[in-house]
Design an enzyme around this catalytic site. Structure first.
Site, PDB file in Angstrom:
ATOM      1  N   ASP A  76      -4.846   4.725   1.066  1.00 22.47           N
ATOM      2  CA  ASP A  76      -3.609   4.640   1.840  1.00 22.47           C
ATOM      3  C   ASP A  76      -3.341   6.004   2.468  1.00 22.47           C
ATOM      4  O   ASP A  76      -3.554   7.036   1.827  1.00 22.47           O
ATOM      5  CB  ASP A  76      -2.456   4.225   0.921  1.00 22.47           C
ATOM      6  CG  ASP A  76      -1.220   3.820   1.683  1.00 22.47           C
ATOM      7  OD1 ASP A  76      -0.606   4.683   2.339  1.00 22.47           O
ATOM      8  OD2 ASP A  76      -0.860   2.637   1.610  1.00 22.47           O
ATOM      9  N   GLN A  87       6.506  -4.968   3.900  1.00 26.23           N
ATOM     10  CA  GLN A  87       5.232  -5.094   4.604  1.00 26.23           C
ATOM     11  C   GLN A  87       5.396  -4.529   6.005  1.00 26.23           C
ATOM     12  O   GLN A  87       6.310  -4.906   6.739  1.00 26.23           O
ATOM     13  CB  GLN A  87       4.786  -6.555   4.674  1.00 26.23           C
ATOM     14  CG  GLN A  87       3.407  -6.719   5.273  1.00 26.23           C
ATOM     15  CD  GLN A  87       2.926  -8.168   5.296  1.00 26.23           C
ATOM     16  OE1 GLN A  87       3.663  -9.095   4.984  1.00 26.23           O
ATOM     17  NE2 GLN A  87       1.671  -8.344   5.681  1.00 26.23           N
ATOM     18  N   VAL A 126       2.255  -3.649   7.926  1.00 21.66           N
ATOM     19  CA  VAL A 126       1.067  -4.096   8.651  1.00 21.66           C
ATOM     20  C   VAL A 126       0.870  -5.548   8.265  1.00 21.66           C
ATOM     21  O   VAL A 126       0.685  -5.860   7.078  1.00 21.66           O
ATOM     22  CB  VAL A 126      -0.180  -3.246   8.304  1.00 21.66           C
ATOM     23  CG1 VAL A 126      -1.410  -3.782   9.013  1.00 21.66           C
ATOM     24  CG2 VAL A 126       0.047  -1.778   8.652  1.00 21.66           C
ATOM     25  N   HIS A 139      -2.783  -7.328   2.513  1.00 18.79           N
ATOM     26  CA  HIS A 139      -3.383  -6.192   1.819  1.00 18.79           C
ATOM     27  C   HIS A 139      -2.755  -6.040   0.441  1.00 18.79           C
ATOM     28  O   HIS A 139      -1.574  -6.287   0.247  1.00 18.79           O
ATOM     29  CB  HIS A 139      -3.272  -4.896   2.629  1.00 18.79           C
ATOM     30  CG  HIS A 139      -1.899  -4.512   3.048  1.00 18.79           C
ATOM     31  ND1 HIS A 139      -1.201  -5.161   4.055  1.00 18.79           N
ATOM     32  CD2 HIS A 139      -1.076  -3.529   2.615  1.00 18.79           C
ATOM     33  CE1 HIS A 139      -0.020  -4.586   4.213  1.00 18.79           C
ATOM     34  NE2 HIS A 139       0.088  -3.587   3.340  1.00 18.79           N
ATOM     35  N   HIS A 161      -2.105  -3.437  -2.625  1.00 21.28           N
ATOM     36  CA  HIS A 161      -2.024  -2.025  -3.013  1.00 21.28           C
ATOM     37  C   HIS A 161      -2.525  -1.888  -4.450  1.00 21.28           C
ATOM     38  O   HIS A 161      -2.095  -2.628  -5.330  1.00 21.28           O
ATOM     39  CB  HIS A 161      -0.575  -1.535  -2.972  1.00 21.28           C
ATOM     40  CG  HIS A 161       0.040  -1.536  -1.614  1.00 21.28           C
ATOM     41  ND1 HIS A 161       0.195  -0.389  -0.871  1.00 21.28           N
ATOM     42  CD2 HIS A 161       0.556  -2.543  -0.874  1.00 21.28           C
ATOM     43  CE1 HIS A 161       0.779  -0.696   0.273  1.00 21.28           C
ATOM     44  NE2 HIS A 161       1.007  -2.002   0.295  1.00 21.28           N
ATOM     45  N   ASN A 178       3.009  -6.873  -0.682  1.00 18.03           N
ATOM     46  CA  ASN A 178       4.296  -6.968   0.005  1.00 18.03           C
ATOM     47  C   ASN A 178       4.142  -8.063   1.053  1.00 18.03           C
ATOM     48  O   ASN A 178       3.247  -7.987   1.891  1.00 18.03           O
ATOM     49  CB  ASN A 178       4.664  -5.645   0.679  1.00 18.03           C
ATOM     50  CG  ASN A 178       4.869  -4.535  -0.314  1.00 18.03           C
ATOM     51  OD1 ASN A 178       5.417  -4.749  -1.391  1.00 18.03           O
ATOM     52  ND2 ASN A 178       4.425  -3.337   0.028  1.00 18.03           N
TER      53      ASN A 178
END
Length: 121
Positions: A38, A101, A103, A107, A109, A94
């Site tokens: 990240d 969120q 993007v 995804h 994390h 998220n």
């Protein structure tokens, strides 16, 4: 392009990272997943695991391909172990702007390397 069948979306940051158009610090590449650090880490280990296919969020991945959802979690476990945290890490999806969120490409994390309080946020 449309994301209806998991096709890449031209203006999606993570689709472009998967395609190699935008550089990222990649820590794991699988047949259907990619893991990279990240850019604004919230823990000593903060890696994002994304599917190569575009899905806007975790619920969309699960609806389209349940096995891919499981593969994201398996990839996260491999990453956590490789980063030295096989037993103590947090996984976070998220889903939606209200949940943080930013993007809209699913995804996961992977967070580790410090104490993580509960509840988060």
């Amino acid at each position: 392009m449309s994301d209806s069948q998991g096709a890449p979306v031209a203006d999606c940051l993570f689709c472009r990272i998967v395609a190699g158009e935008i550089p990222a610090q990649i820590v794991h590449r699988g047949e259907r997943t990619l893991a990279f650090r990240d850019i604004a880490p919230q823990a000593p280990v903060h890696v994002l695991v994304v599917p190569h296919a575009h899905h806007p969020n975790a619920a969309a991945v699960a609806a389209a391909d349940g096995e891919l959802s499981a593969e994201l979690v398996r990839t996260a476990a491999v990453v956590a172990a490789a980063e030295g945290h096989p037993d103590d890490y947090r996984l976070v999806f998220n889903t939606g702007a209200g949940a943080g969120q930013t993007v809209f490409h699913a995804h996961l994390h992977v967070l580790a390397g410090r104490g993580l309080a509960w509840p988060p946020g």
